[in-house]
Design an enzyme around this catalytic site. Structure first.
Site, PDB file in Angstrom:
ATOM      1  N   GLY A 160      -0.267   1.935   7.154  1.00 22.49           N
ATOM      2  CA  GLY A 160      -0.146   1.036   8.299  1.00 22.49           C
ATOM      3  C   GLY A 160       0.589  -0.257   8.018  1.00 22.49           C
ATOM      4  O   GLY A 160       0.379  -1.242   8.733  1.00 22.49           O
ATOM      5  N   LYS A 161       1.485  -0.277   7.031  1.00 26.08           N
ATOM      6  CA  LYS A 161       2.204  -1.513   6.697  1.00 26.08           C
ATOM      7  C   LYS A 161       3.047  -2.005   7.867  1.00 26.08           C
ATOM      8  O   LYS A 161       3.004  -3.181   8.223  1.00 26.08           O
ATOM      9  CB  LYS A 161       3.081  -1.290   5.466  1.00 26.08           C
ATOM     10  CG  LYS A 161       2.311  -0.976   4.195  1.00 26.08           C
ATOM     11  CD  LYS A 161       3.225  -0.772   3.010  1.00 26.08           C
ATOM     12  CE  LYS A 161       4.163   0.402   3.171  1.00 26.08           C
ATOM     13  NZ  LYS A 161       3.448   1.702   3.293  1.00 26.08           N
ATOM     14  N   SER A 162       3.845  -1.112   8.455  1.00 27.14           N
ATOM     15  CA  SER A 162       4.720  -1.524   9.557  1.00 27.14           C
ATOM     16  C   SER A 162       3.920  -1.897  10.792  1.00 27.14           C
ATOM     17  O   SER A 162       4.273  -2.822  11.528  1.00 27.14           O
ATOM     18  CB  SER A 162       5.720  -0.407   9.881  1.00 27.14           C
ATOM     19  OG  SER A 162       6.596  -0.186   8.790  1.00 27.14           O
ATOM     20  N   MET A 219       2.344   5.036   1.394  1.00 27.11           N
ATOM     21  CA  MET A 219       2.794   5.484   2.705  1.00 27.11           C
ATOM     22  C   MET A 219       1.600   5.761   3.619  1.00 27.11           C
ATOM     23  O   MET A 219       0.518   6.118   3.150  1.00 27.11           O
ATOM     24  CB  MET A 219       3.622   6.769   2.577  1.00 27.11           C
ATOM     25  CG  MET A 219       4.890   6.636   1.790  1.00 27.11           C
ATOM     26  SD  MET A 219       5.786   8.204   1.743  1.00 27.11           S
ATOM     27  CE  MET A 219       4.511   9.360   1.248  1.00 27.11           C
ATOM     28  N   ASP A 220       1.813   5.585   4.903  1.00 24.12           N
ATOM     29  CA  ASP A 220       0.834   5.930   5.938  1.00 24.12           C
ATOM     30  C   ASP A 220      -0.369   4.994   6.012  1.00 24.12           C
ATOM     31  O   ASP A 220      -1.326   5.279   6.737  1.00 24.12           O
ATOM     32  CB  ASP A 220       0.321   7.371   5.771  1.00 24.12           C
ATOM     33  CG  ASP A 220       1.408   8.415   5.979  1.00 24.12           C
ATOM     34  OD1 ASP A 220       2.426   8.089   6.614  1.00 24.12           O
ATOM     35  OD2 ASP A 220       1.235   9.548   5.504  1.00 24.12           O
ATOM     36  N   GLY A 268       0.843  -1.183   0.000  1.00 20.04           N
ATOM     37  CA  GLY A 268       0.000   0.000   0.000  1.00 20.04           C
ATOM     38  C   GLY A 268       0.877   1.232   0.000  1.00 20.04           C
ATOM     39  O   GLY A 268       2.102   1.137   0.131  1.00 20.04           O
ATOM     40  N   ASP A 295       9.684  -6.381   6.784  1.00 22.29           N
ATOM     41  CA  ASP A 295       9.150  -5.035   6.571  1.00 22.29           C
ATOM     42  C   ASP A 295      10.032  -4.277   5.589  1.00 22.29           C
ATOM     43  O   ASP A 295      11.200  -4.613   5.390  1.00 22.29           O
ATOM     44  CB  ASP A 295       9.081  -4.290   7.902  1.00 22.29           C
ATOM     45  CG  ASP A 295       8.181  -3.067   7.834  1.00 22.29           C
ATOM     46  OD1 ASP A 295       7.200  -3.097   7.059  1.00 22.29           O
ATOM     47  OD2 ASP A 295       8.448  -2.081   8.549  1.00 22.29           O
ATOM     48  N   GLU A 296       9.472  -3.234   4.965  1.00 24.58           N
ATOM     49  CA  GLU A 296      10.160  -2.433   3.951  1.00 24.58           C
ATOM     50  C   GLU A 296      10.713  -3.330   2.842  1.00 24.58           C
ATOM     51  O   GLU A 296      11.811  -3.099   2.305  1.00 24.58           O
ATOM     52  CB  GLU A 296      11.283  -1.600   4.585  1.00 24.58           C
ATOM     53  CG  GLU A 296      10.862  -0.708   5.731  1.00 24.58           C
ATOM     54  CD  GLU A 296       9.959   0.457   5.318  1.00 24.58           C
ATOM     55  OE1 GLU A 296       9.617   0.551   4.132  1.00 24.58           O
ATOM     56  OE2 GLU A 296       9.596   1.259   6.195  1.00 24.58           O
ATOM     57  N   ALA A 297       9.935  -4.348   2.470  1.00 25.95           N
ATOM     58  CA  ALA A 297      10.413  -5.349   1.511  1.00 25.95           C
ATOM     59  C   ALA A 297      10.678  -4.760   0.130  1.00 25.95           C
ATOM     60  O   ALA A 297      11.431  -5.340  -0.655  1.00 25.95           O
ATOM     61  CB  ALA A 297       9.401  -6.486   1.404  1.00 25.95           C
TER      62      ALA A 297
END
Length: 215
Positions: free
Chosen positions: A29-31, A26-27, A24, A101-103
């Protein structure tokens, strides 16, 4: 997730391992979702590793804009994810899943290793990241995840452009202007005072370079 989904005491899911990519802008809620996923699996007795690359904190941790944080293994260019898991097993440490994360900032080789962990070693891999860069082009690792993942899920938390339309694209803002050229990965933030910052825009305003009257 019900404990009945797990095999007897070995931490493996009965349905078999899978590679899942959650993406998705930025912002969205991925992390936060990555940390929630880790919590949900750990509370059922599974053992996992939490990894990140180029987190906004520039440290070996996952951080979120709502204040959550978790220590993480920094994924370097040289890191082999399969060897990382095998080394833990050799030390007697069980690894049932990876949280990546940050894949989008990983290498394509790392994504191939994720698939190998699933197919050869029966380790679940949950990857989280952006799909496209500031030019609206797919990150190479994200593209490979779209190609290889067993399941691809767009995170449903809605992010809005300044105009109220759904935010789709991640604009890089330098000196108050939407950048169209530059390195694919440049660390920045979403606060207005940052020298390089990022802002989520709808397609219309991304294409027009319109950051809104109050920007």
């Amino acid at each position: 997730m019900s404990a009945a989904c797990f095999a007897a005491g070995d931490g493996r899911l009965r349905h078999g391992a899978a590679l899942k990519f959650f993406w998705g802008p930025m912002d969205c809620g991925k992390s936060t979702m990555a940390l929630q996923m880790n919590y949900n699996h750990a509370r059922q007795g599974r053992r996992g590793l939490v990894l990140t690359r180029i987190d906004r904190s520039l440290g070996p941790q996952i951080t979120t804009r709502i204040g959550l944080a978790h220590e993480a293994i920094e994924v370097t260019e040289e890191l082999d994810l399969c060897e990382l898991v095998r080394s833990r097993w050799a030390a007697g440490i069980r690894v049932d899943y990876l949280i990546c994360d940050e894949a989008c900032f990983y290498t394509v080789r790392h994504v191939e290793q994720m698939a190998e962990l699933v197919d050869r070693y029966d380790v679940d891999v949950f990857a989280f990241g952006l799909a496209s860069d500031f030019r609206s082009c797919l990150f190479p690792a994200a593209q490979r995840l779209f190609e290889l993942a067993d399941e691809v899920c767009r995170i449903q938390v809605e992010v809005l452009c300044w105009c109220g339309r759904p935010g789709l694209l991640n604009a890089r803002v330098v000196a108050g202007t939407v950048a169209r050229e530059g390195e694919q990965v440049v660390i920045g933030d979403t606060v207005d005072a940052a020298e390089v910052r990022y802002q989520v825009l709808c397609r219309r305003h991304y294409r027009n370079g319109d950051l809104g009257g109050n920007r």
